[in-house]
Design a protein around this motif. Structure first.
Motif, PDB file in Angstrom:
ATOM      1  N   PRO A  96       0.414  -1.001  -0.006  1.00  0.00           N
ATOM      2  CA  PRO A  96       0.375  -0.407  -0.060  1.00  0.00           C
ATOM      3  C   PRO A  96       0.380   1.532   0.534  1.00  0.00           C
ATOM      4  N   THR A  97       1.775   1.708   0.711  1.00  0.00           N
ATOM      5  CA  THR A  97       2.665   2.582   0.830  1.00  0.00           C
ATOM      6  C   THR A  97       4.285   2.600   0.838  1.00  0.00           C
ATOM      7  N   GLY A  98       4.498   1.499   0.636  1.00  0.00           N
ATOM      8  CA  GLY A  98       5.914   1.766   0.846  1.00  0.00           C
ATOM      9  C   GLY A  98       6.701   1.188   1.728  1.00  0.00           C
ATOM     10  N   PRO A  99       6.698   0.936   3.104  1.00  0.00           N
ATOM     11  CA  PRO A  99       5.527   1.186   3.728  1.00  0.00           C
ATOM     12  C   PRO A  99       6.948   2.483   4.616  1.00  0.00           C
ATOM     13  N   GLY A 100       6.745   3.556   5.150  1.00  0.00           N
ATOM     14  CA  GLY A 100       7.624   4.226   6.172  1.00  0.00           C
ATOM     15  C   GLY A 100       7.886   3.671   6.647  1.00  0.00           C
ATOM     16  N   LEU A 101       6.842   3.674   7.860  1.00  0.00           N
ATOM     17  CA  LEU A 101       7.579   3.406   9.882  1.00  0.00           C
ATOM     18  C   LEU A 101       8.157   3.973  10.170  1.00  0.00           C
ATOM     19  N   ASN A 102       8.790   5.638  10.070  1.00  0.00           N
ATOM     20  CA  ASN A 102      10.112   6.111  10.454  1.00  0.00           C
ATOM     21  C   ASN A 102       9.064   7.876   9.555  1.00  0.00           C
ATOM     22  N   PRO A 103       9.161   8.792  10.718  1.00  0.00           N
ATOM     23  CA  PRO A 103       8.912  10.027  10.461  1.00  0.00           C
ATOM     24  C   PRO A 103      10.179  10.733   9.415  1.00  0.00           C
ATOM     25  N   ALA A 104      11.647  10.523  10.382  1.00  0.00           N
ATOM     26  CA  ALA A 104      12.778  10.770   9.624  1.00  0.00           C
ATOM     27  C   ALA A 104      13.260  10.610   8.195  1.00  0.00           C
ATOM     28  N   ARG A 105      12.570   9.158   7.777  1.00  0.00           N
ATOM     29  CA  ARG A 105      12.861   8.592   6.645  1.00  0.00           C
ATOM     30  C   ARG A 105      12.116   9.468   5.208  1.00  0.00           C
ATOM     31  N   ASP A 106      11.198   9.574   6.140  1.00  0.00           N
ATOM     32  CA  ASP A 106       9.714  10.088   4.438  1.00  0.00           C
ATOM     33  C   ASP A 106       9.730  11.802   5.080  1.00  0.00           C
ATOM     34  N   PHE A 107      10.120  12.455   5.704  1.00  0.00           N
ATOM     35  CA  PHE A 107      10.245  13.615   6.270  1.00  0.00           C
ATOM     36  C   PHE A 107      10.992  14.378   5.445  1.00  0.00           C
ATOM     37  N   GLY A 108      12.194  14.399   5.875  1.00  0.00           N
ATOM     38  CA  GLY A 108      13.839  14.250   5.726  1.00  0.00           C
ATOM     39  C   GLY A 108      14.214  14.416   3.955  1.00  0.00           C
ATOM     40  N   PRO A 109      13.653  13.216   3.269  1.00  0.00           N
ATOM     41  CA  PRO A 109      13.990  12.443   1.635  1.00  0.00           C
ATOM     42  C   PRO A 109      12.582  14.328   1.119  1.00  0.00           C
ATOM     43  N   ARG A 110      11.277  13.764   1.871  1.00  0.00           N
ATOM     44  CA  ARG A 110      10.551  14.652   1.126  1.00  0.00           C
ATOM     45  C   ARG A 110      10.696  16.361   0.759  1.00  0.00           C
ATOM     46  N   LEU A 111      11.498  16.896   2.295  1.00  0.00           N
ATOM     47  CA  LEU A 111      11.669  18.113   1.922  1.00  0.00           C
ATOM     48  C   LEU A 111      12.538  18.236   1.232  1.00  0.00           C
ATOM     49  N   VAL A 112      13.849  17.346   0.708  1.00  0.00           N
ATOM     50  CA  VAL A 112      14.617  17.426  -0.402  1.00  0.00           C
ATOM     51  C   VAL A 112      14.248  17.218  -1.575  1.00  0.00           C
ATOM     52  N   HIS A 113      13.028  16.489  -1.452  1.00  0.00           N
ATOM     53  CA  HIS A 113      12.262  16.390  -3.258  1.00  0.00           C
ATOM     54  C   HIS A 113      11.726  18.186  -3.290  1.00  0.00           C
ATOM     55  N   PHE A 114      11.232  18.511  -2.765  1.00  0.00           N
ATOM     56  CA  PHE A 114      10.352  19.574  -1.924  1.00  0.00           C
ATOM     57  C   PHE A 114      11.282  20.687  -2.738  1.00  0.00           C
ATOM     58  N   LEU A 115      12.479  20.525  -2.242  1.00  0.00           N
ATOM     59  CA  LEU A 115      13.562  21.762  -1.920  1.00  0.00           C
ATOM     60  C   LEU A 115      13.988  22.187  -3.689  1.00  0.00           C
ATOM     61  N   LEU A 116      14.240  20.147  -4.583  1.00  0.00           N
ATOM     62  CA  LEU A 116      15.736  20.428  -5.430  1.00  0.00           C
ATOM     63  C   LEU A 116      14.292  21.062  -6.255  1.00  0.00           C
ATOM     64  N   PRO A 117      14.962  21.790  -7.682  1.00  0.00           N
ATOM     65  CA  PRO A 117      14.639  21.679  -8.852  1.00  0.00           C
ATOM     66  C   PRO A 117      14.851  20.716  -9.635  1.00  0.00           C
ATOM     67  N   LYS A 118      14.164  21.376 -10.891  1.00  0.00           N
ATOM     68  CA  LYS A 118      14.048  19.624 -11.806  1.00  0.00           C
ATOM     69  C   LYS A 118      15.145  20.224 -12.952  1.00  0.00           C
ATOM     70  N   SER A 119      16.091  21.282 -12.516  1.00  0.00           N
ATOM     71  CA  SER A 119      17.039  21.208 -13.392  1.00  0.00           C
ATOM     72  C   SER A 119      18.604  20.122 -12.646  1.00  0.00           C
ATOM     73  N   VAL A 120      18.249  19.542 -11.841  1.00  0.00           N
ATOM     74  CA  VAL A 120      18.706  18.126 -10.911  1.00  0.00           C
ATOM     75  C   VAL A 120      17.612  17.120 -10.914  1.00  0.00           C
ATOM     76  N   LEU A 121      16.793  17.460 -10.633  1.00  0.00           N
ATOM     77  CA  LEU A 121      15.979  15.642 -10.618  1.00  0.00           C
ATOM     78  C   LEU A 121      14.890  15.553 -11.846  1.00  0.00           C
ATOM     79  N   GLY A 122      15.270  16.632 -12.803  1.00  0.00           N
ATOM     80  CA  GLY A 122      14.305  16.160 -14.343  1.00  0.00           C
ATOM     81  C   GLY A 122      13.684  17.194 -14.579  1.00  0.00           C
ATOM     82  N   GLU A 123      12.531  17.005 -15.624  1.00  0.00           N
ATOM     83  CA  GLU A 123      11.662  17.086 -16.041  1.00  0.00           C
ATOM     84  C   GLU A 123      10.307  16.789 -15.435  1.00  0.00           C
TER      85      GLU A 123
END
Length: 294
Positions: free
Chosen positions: A234-261
């Motif tokens: 269903p979800t992955g799972p996460g099981l860990n707030p740091a494992r989900d929130f930290g990388p999600r914040l990185v995903h939010f901050l990184l531009p498309k020039s790094v992660l692609g269109e």
């Protein structure tokens, strides 16, 4: 191991970073287009997360306790098994470690992010989302409910089993009895040197206990691997707030020039689920363990 709290904070940072590198690294290898492991299957991911917990546990279990998970730290603190004075520092180190580990992954997988065309595959290498989500607002309620249930159940099993494995290992009852005997004589097993243990005739007992606890930490890796295989659908799972929130914040901050269109929404509407559900599950699981066995 007798180390300062500062060293313990650094160790939590390192342990969480390793968890992300091995766990999310396995996801990146499977989901990102053009990698040698592309579409190799869910068990690759299960092995990655299993080793991502086992390796730090064997490296750092005797240093910081290898929490590498804010939910576990909070669950232990609520039940009086970890000092509140160090909770915030542990959690801060864990989140920073998760972010650092994710940045390491992005640096080595960047060419494959640029090739990937599916936004969910990009986000999936960072954080979790319930598979019911199809990108529409209408699907959010079902994804949130199913995601919360899955994260709570998986996290409860993880934390109850983790505390049980590392506390009720074979030989634990002998060590507790020896510890009580020494306490009655004005001694403390935890602070005794090897020479003092030899003089007290308990070296073999302590050694056998250490071996059993090492096996317990190996079992933690297989526990996580089994949870990812069984409840990862269903979800992955996460099981860990740091494992989900930290990388999600990185995903939010990184531009498309790094992660692609293909970089899409970070799905913040769902982000509270893999944070709140594991915390509630941890508090309940550790409290139940303490009620039954402590």
């Amino acid at each position: 191991m007798d180390v300062t709290w500062t060293v313990k904070y650094i160790t939590e940072f390192l342990g969480t970073a390793l968890l992300i590198i091995l766990g999310n690294g396995a996801v990146a290898n499977v989901d990102l287009k053009g990698t040698k492991g592309f579409a190799s299957g869910w068990m690759t991911i299960a092995w990655g997360y299993g080793m991502g917990v086992m390796i730090p546990a064997l490296m750092f279990g005797n240093v910081s306790g290898n929490h590498i998970n804010p939910a576990f730290t909070l669950g232990l603190a609520v039940s009086g098994l970890f000092p509140w004075a160090h909770v915030a520092q542990y959690i801060f180190a864990q989140v920073l470690g998760a972010m650092f580990g994710q940045l390491v992954l992005v640096s080595v997988y960047r060419p494959y992010y640029l090739k990937t065309e599916n936004p969910n595959h990009v986000l999936g290498t960072f954080s979790t989302i319930d598979n019911i989500d199809n990108g529409t607002v209408e699907a959010r309620r079902g994804a949130t409910i199913n995601g919360f249930l899955n994260e709570f159940v998986g996290s409860f099993v993880l934390f109850f089993a983790a505390v049980s494995i590392t506390s009720n290992f074979f030989g634990a009852e002998i060590v507790k009895s020896v510890g009580k005997l020494l306490t009655s004589q004005g001694q403390n097993l935890a602070t005794m040197t090897t020479d003092q243990q030899i003089q007290a005739g308990i070296t073999s007992i302590v050694g056998a206990s250490s071996a059993s606890k090492a096996v317990a930490h190996v079992a933690l890796g297989f526990l996580v691997m089994a949870l990812v295989a069984a409840l990862g659908g269903p979800t992955g799972p996460g099981l860990n707030p740091a494992r989900d929130f930290g990388p999600r914040l990185v995903h939010f901050l990184l531009p498309k020039s790094v992660l692609g269109e293909a970089k899409g929404d970070s799905k913040w509407w769902y982000a509270w689920v893999p944070v709140v559900a594991p915390i509630l599950a941890s508090v309940a699981a550790v409290a139940l363990f303490k009620l039954l066995y402590a």
